[in-house]
Design a protein around this motif. Structure first.
Motif, PDB file in Angstrom:
ATOM      1  N   VAL A  21       0.846  -1.189   0.000  1.00  0.00           N
ATOM      2  CA  VAL A  21       0.000   0.000   0.000  1.00  0.00           C
ATOM      3  C   VAL A  21       0.883   1.241   0.000  1.00  0.00           C
ATOM      4  O   VAL A  21       1.874   1.324   0.731  1.00  0.00           O
ATOM      5  CB  VAL A  21      -0.922   0.002   1.237  1.00  0.00           C
ATOM      6  CG1 VAL A  21      -1.644   1.339   1.392  1.00  0.00           C
ATOM      7  CG2 VAL A  21      -1.941  -1.129   1.134  1.00  0.00           C
ATOM      8  N   ARG A  22       0.537   2.209  -0.839  1.00  0.00           N
ATOM      9  CA  ARG A  22       1.265   3.475  -0.895  1.00  0.00           C
ATOM     10  C   ARG A  22       0.582   4.513  -0.005  1.00  0.00           C
ATOM     11  O   ARG A  22      -0.609   4.413   0.284  1.00  0.00           O
ATOM     12  CB  ARG A  22       1.325   3.988  -2.335  1.00  0.00           C
ATOM     13  CG  ARG A  22       1.941   3.002  -3.317  1.00  0.00           C
ATOM     14  CD  ARG A  22       2.021   3.597  -4.717  1.00  0.00           C
ATOM     15  NE  ARG A  22       0.742   4.109  -5.175  1.00  0.00           N
ATOM     16  CZ  ARG A  22      -0.219   3.366  -5.714  1.00  0.00           C
ATOM     17  NH1 ARG A  22      -0.038   2.046  -5.865  1.00  0.00           N
ATOM     18  NH2 ARG A  22      -1.355   3.905  -6.116  1.00  0.00           N
ATOM     19  N   GLU A  23       1.328   5.518   0.379  1.00  0.00           N
ATOM     20  CA  GLU A  23       0.795   6.537   1.286  1.00  0.00           C
ATOM     21  C   GLU A  23      -0.449   7.208   0.717  1.00  0.00           C
ATOM     22  O   GLU A  23      -1.420   7.450   1.435  1.00  0.00           O
ATOM     23  CB  GLU A  23       1.872   7.590   1.573  1.00  0.00           C
ATOM     24  CG  GLU A  23       1.398   8.680   2.524  1.00  0.00           C
ATOM     25  CD  GLU A  23       2.491   9.679   2.865  1.00  0.00           C
ATOM     26  OE1 GLU A  23       2.241  10.553   3.706  1.00  0.00           O
ATOM     27  OE2 GLU A  23       3.608   9.563   2.294  1.00  0.00           O
ATOM     28  N   GLU A  24      -0.421   7.504  -0.580  1.00  0.00           N
ATOM     29  CA  GLU A  24      -1.552   8.220  -1.170  1.00  0.00           C
ATOM     30  C   GLU A  24      -2.821   7.385  -1.212  1.00  0.00           C
ATOM     31  O   GLU A  24      -3.917   7.917  -1.415  1.00  0.00           O
ATOM     32  CB  GLU A  24      -1.204   8.716  -2.572  1.00  0.00           C
ATOM     33  CG  GLU A  24      -0.784   7.622  -3.559  1.00  0.00           C
ATOM     34  CD  GLU A  24       0.715   7.415  -3.589  1.00  0.00           C
ATOM     35  OE1 GLU A  24       1.227   6.980  -4.630  1.00  0.00           O
ATOM     36  OE2 GLU A  24       1.388   7.707  -2.580  1.00  0.00           O
ATOM     37  N   GLU A  25      -2.707   6.071  -1.032  1.00  0.00           N
ATOM     38  CA  GLU A  25      -3.893   5.218  -1.025  1.00  0.00           C
ATOM     39  C   GLU A  25      -4.645   5.257   0.294  1.00  0.00           C
ATOM     40  O   GLU A  25      -5.832   4.913   0.348  1.00  0.00           O
ATOM     41  CB  GLU A  25      -3.495   3.759  -1.287  1.00  0.00           C
ATOM     42  CG  GLU A  25      -2.985   3.454  -2.670  1.00  0.00           C
ATOM     43  CD  GLU A  25      -2.697   1.974  -2.827  1.00  0.00           C
ATOM     44  OE1 GLU A  25      -3.644   1.198  -3.029  1.00  0.00           O
ATOM     45  OE2 GLU A  25      -1.523   1.588  -2.711  1.00  0.00           O
ATOM     46  N   LEU A  26      -3.976   5.654   1.375  1.00  0.00           N
ATOM     47  CA  LEU A  26      -4.563   5.506   2.699  1.00  0.00           C
ATOM     48  C   LEU A  26      -5.904   6.207   2.820  1.00  0.00           C
ATOM     49  O   LEU A  26      -6.838   5.695   3.453  1.00  0.00           O
ATOM     50  CB  LEU A  26      -3.580   6.028   3.757  1.00  0.00           C
ATOM     51  CG  LEU A  26      -4.002   5.867   5.215  1.00  0.00           C
ATOM     52  CD1 LEU A  26      -4.320   4.405   5.531  1.00  0.00           C
ATOM     53  CD2 LEU A  26      -2.918   6.385   6.146  1.00  0.00           C
ATOM     54  N   ALA A  27      -6.024   7.378   2.215  1.00  0.00           N
ATOM     55  CA  ALA A  27      -7.276   8.128   2.321  1.00  0.00           C
ATOM     56  C   ALA A  27      -8.447   7.396   1.674  1.00  0.00           C
ATOM     57  O   ALA A  27      -9.604   7.641   2.006  1.00  0.00           O
ATOM     58  CB  ALA A  27      -7.113   9.503   1.675  1.00  0.00           C
ATOM     59  N   TYR A  28      -8.161   6.473   0.760  1.00  0.00           N
ATOM     60  CA  TYR A  28      -9.213   5.790   0.031  1.00  0.00           C
ATOM     61  C   TYR A  28      -9.617   4.463   0.681  1.00  0.00           C
ATOM     62  O   TYR A  28     -10.591   3.841   0.259  1.00  0.00           O
ATOM     63  CB  TYR A  28      -8.765   5.492  -1.404  1.00  0.00           C
ATOM     64  CG  TYR A  28      -8.233   6.681  -2.165  1.00  0.00           C
ATOM     65  CD1 TYR A  28      -9.091   7.523  -2.854  1.00  0.00           C
ATOM     66  CD2 TYR A  28      -6.870   6.971  -2.189  1.00  0.00           C
ATOM     67  CE1 TYR A  28      -8.602   8.620  -3.558  1.00  0.00           C
ATOM     68  CE2 TYR A  28      -6.379   8.061  -2.893  1.00  0.00           C
ATOM     69  CZ  TYR A  28      -7.258   8.877  -3.569  1.00  0.00           C
ATOM     70  OH  TYR A  28      -6.782   9.965  -4.255  1.00  0.00           O
ATOM     71  N   LEU A  29      -8.857   4.014   1.660  1.00  0.00           N
ATOM     72  CA  LEU A  29      -9.044   2.665   2.193  1.00  0.00           C
ATOM     73  C   LEU A  29      -9.963   2.661   3.415  1.00  0.00           C
ATOM     74  O   LEU A  29      -9.930   3.570   4.240  1.00  0.00           O
ATOM     75  CB  LEU A  29      -7.695   2.049   2.581  1.00  0.00           C
ATOM     76  CG  LEU A  29      -6.673   1.881   1.455  1.00  0.00           C
ATOM     77  CD1 LEU A  29      -5.398   1.274   2.003  1.00  0.00           C
ATOM     78  CD2 LEU A  29      -7.223   1.019   0.332  1.00  0.00           C
ATOM     79  N   THR A  30     -10.770   1.611   3.523  1.00  0.00           N
ATOM     80  CA  THR A  30     -11.483   1.348   4.757  1.00  0.00           C
ATOM     81  C   THR A  30     -10.757   0.217   5.486  1.00  0.00           C
ATOM     82  O   THR A  30     -10.077  -0.596   4.877  1.00  0.00           O
ATOM     83  CB  THR A  30     -12.942   0.946   4.495  1.00  0.00           C
ATOM     84  OG1 THR A  30     -12.971  -0.186   3.612  1.00  0.00           O
ATOM     85  CG2 THR A  30     -13.711   2.081   3.861  1.00  0.00           C
ATOM     86  N   ILE A  31     -10.908   0.207   6.799  1.00  0.00           N
ATOM     87  CA  ILE A  31     -10.147  -0.719   7.637  1.00  0.00           C
ATOM     88  C   ILE A  31     -11.107  -1.536   8.491  1.00  0.00           C
ATOM     89  O   ILE A  31     -12.059  -0.994   9.049  1.00  0.00           O
ATOM     90  CB  ILE A  31      -9.152   0.038   8.537  1.00  0.00           C
ATOM     91  CG1 ILE A  31      -8.166   0.840   7.682  1.00  0.00           C
ATOM     92  CG2 ILE A  31      -8.409  -0.914   9.461  1.00  0.00           C
ATOM     93  CD1 ILE A  31      -7.217   1.710   8.479  1.00  0.00           C
ATOM     94  N   LYS A  32     -10.834  -2.825   8.597  1.00  0.00           N
ATOM     95  CA  LYS A  32     -11.560  -3.698   9.506  1.00  0.00           C
ATOM     96  C   LYS A  32     -10.563  -4.352  10.453  1.00  0.00           C
ATOM     97  O   LYS A  32      -9.452  -4.706  10.050  1.00  0.00           O
ATOM     98  CB  LYS A  32     -12.327  -4.782   8.743  1.00  0.00           C
ATOM     99  CG  LYS A  32     -13.424  -4.256   7.821  1.00  0.00           C
ATOM    100  CD  LYS A  32     -14.113  -5.393   7.090  1.00  0.00           C
ATOM    101  CE  LYS A  32     -15.157  -4.859   6.111  1.00  0.00           C
ATOM    102  NZ  LYS A  32     -15.814  -5.955   5.353  1.00  0.00           N
TER     103      LYS A  32
END
Length: 472
Positions: free
Chosen positions: A387-398
């Protein structure tokens, strides 16, 4: 009380019933985030809602605020004239705001409104807020509205407007929430209504990073040329919001981002920490484990890939804030004194982006287990690129916290929705979590777990089941 919450919201009319119904399937993440956000805000029973809209009356050198007893509007321009909104304006607040702006040397007031009808940048968030309040297009006289437009003035003047709004809210001692309405880049796809520009995705990346913190300095640092080339309409609204939040202790959450139709839609929440107890009661979906996992990944990227520990400065500050609140303190202490296996999974829309976990505890607490496995899920799942840093805003976490495993002698004791399964033979071991999309039967669970472990279906293996507490 003053400002207890603020939010950044998009305003695509297609979210409203009867408009663009064929496209609603593409913006479900935005819809769900707006429902969640509106519930948080209305649970505190606001007395005044400030809505900053880029589609309210706009002037080059003057901030306009709507005046009078109230106003109405509908979505007739979007072929849905039967869907309407009406508001009652907070005339006392508006009068004090005019005085405040004059004292601060900020040009603004109620002059020059040619059309008093509500704009869609105001009505789309109002639609969701009304639904959260159990109303239909009208919040009634108990929730008064301030509608403020942006202007052609500098970023710094918009920041000053936000500070003035907060000052008036404090002087009136009312429960006030601020809604910053605005879309991100309108140039994300060739197939979109405005075409594609390479600056569009970069602009959205920078705005999402700023939304994740709510920091005024991050918004103002966004280059104006990038903003213009990316064709956004929300940045100045967000800067006003950041000015209103300045000096407050708040929890920032970027709830969603998507741009499937060529325009970027982001939803962000900022709850002032005096209100955290009420938020935890009103919004059970807020949970410390997923917030801790996200904080861990933010720390990982901000420290150039150095794996954070539970006692690193960023995570320590996060946990201290949780401990200050009665509701989150209970969650914190329960997880700090328990050891268990933990799985962290990352998802982009409906697609898995990474999942790593521990069947048995390897750390001193569930909290430490989450910190360990969050980074592993993002960077060490061999099925996916890191995962790249710029992806974090798009990800949901469980986050799944595993219960004790127990042997299974009769497969009728399994339930794919309730129990996960573990298969083991010697050192080979495979696990599958419960309630996974597309896995409906215990036989399917076992087959996948066997494949993960490299165990043949004909071999003699041990079978266990376990329950989980799932946070998302």
């Amino acid at each position: 009380m003053g400002i207890y919450a603020a939010c950044a919201v998009p305003h695509p009319p297609l979210l409203v019933p009867g408009i663009g119904d064929d496209s609603k399937q593409y913006v479900q993440k935005t819809h769900q985030a707006l429902v969640e956000l509106s519930g948080r805000i209305m649970a505190h029973e606001p007395e005044t809602l400030i809505i900053v809209s880029p589609h309210a009356p706009l002037y080059a050198d003057y901030f306009h605020m709507s005046s009078g007893a109230g106003a109405k509007g509908d979505f007739g321009f979007f072929c849905a004239s039967k869907v309407s909104c009406s508001v009652v304006y907070d005339q006392e607040f508006i009068a004090m705001l005019e005085e405040e702006l004059a004292q601060r040397g900020i040009p603004g007031g109620t002059q020059g409104e040619a059309d008093s009808a509500l704009d869609h940048g105001t009505m789309v968030p109002l639609h969701y807020l009304c639904q959260a309040a159990g109303k239909e297009g009208d919040l009634g006289a108990n929730v008064k509205i301030i509608r403020v437009g942006i202007s052609g003035l500098s970023y710094e003047k918009h920041l000053a407007l936000g500070k003035a709004l907060a000052s008036v809210a404090n002087r009136l001692n009312r429960r006030v929430a601020l809604v910053a309405s605005g879309d991100l880049s309108h140039k994300l796809k060739e197939s979109g209504p405005y075409g594609y520009a390479p600056e569009g995705p970069e602009l959205d990346k920078q705005i999402c990073a700023a939304l994740a913190s709510g920091s005024a300095s991050e918004f103002i640092a966004i280059d104006r040329r990038l903003s213009e080339a990316g064709a956004e309409c929300g940045l100045k609204s967000f800067i006003v919001m950041s000015g209103a939040l300045e000096g407050l202790d708040y929890r920032a959450e970027l709830l969603s981002y998507e741009g499937p139709l060529g325009v970027g839609y982001a939803v962000a929440s900022y709850m002032v920490n005096e209100s955290i107890s009420e938020l935890a009661q009103a919004s059970p979906s807020f949970c410390l484990p997923t917030a801790l996992a996200r904080q861990t990944l933010q720390s990982f990227f901000s420290n150039k890939g150095k794996r954070p520990a539970l006692d690193c400065p960023e995570i320590t500050r996060f946990l201290e804030r949780c401990h200050e609140d009665v509701e989150t303190r209970a969650q914190l202490e329960a997880l700090a004194h328990r050891r268990a296996g933990v799985f962290v999974s990352l998802h982009e829309e409906n697609n898995l982006r990474g999942c790593i976990g521990t069947i048995v505890p390897t750390q001193e607490s569930v909290l430490a287990e989450i910190v360990q496995n969050a980074v592993s899920a993002a960077r060490e799942d061999s099925r996916f690129l890191p995962v790249r840093e710029e992806e974090l805003a798009y990800l949901t976490i469980k986050v799944d916290v595993l219960g004790e495993a127990e042997p299974v002698s009769d497969r009728s004791d399994l339930d794919a929705k309730r129990y996960g399964v573990i298969v083991s033979l010697g050192r080979r071991r495979g696990l599958l979590l419960p309630a996974l999309e597309g896995v409906d039967t215990p036989e399917e669970q076992i087959g996948i777990a066997l494949a993960k472990a490299g165990i043949g279906a004909h071999e003699t293996y041990e079978l266990e089941r376990f329950e989980v507490v799932r946070y998302q």
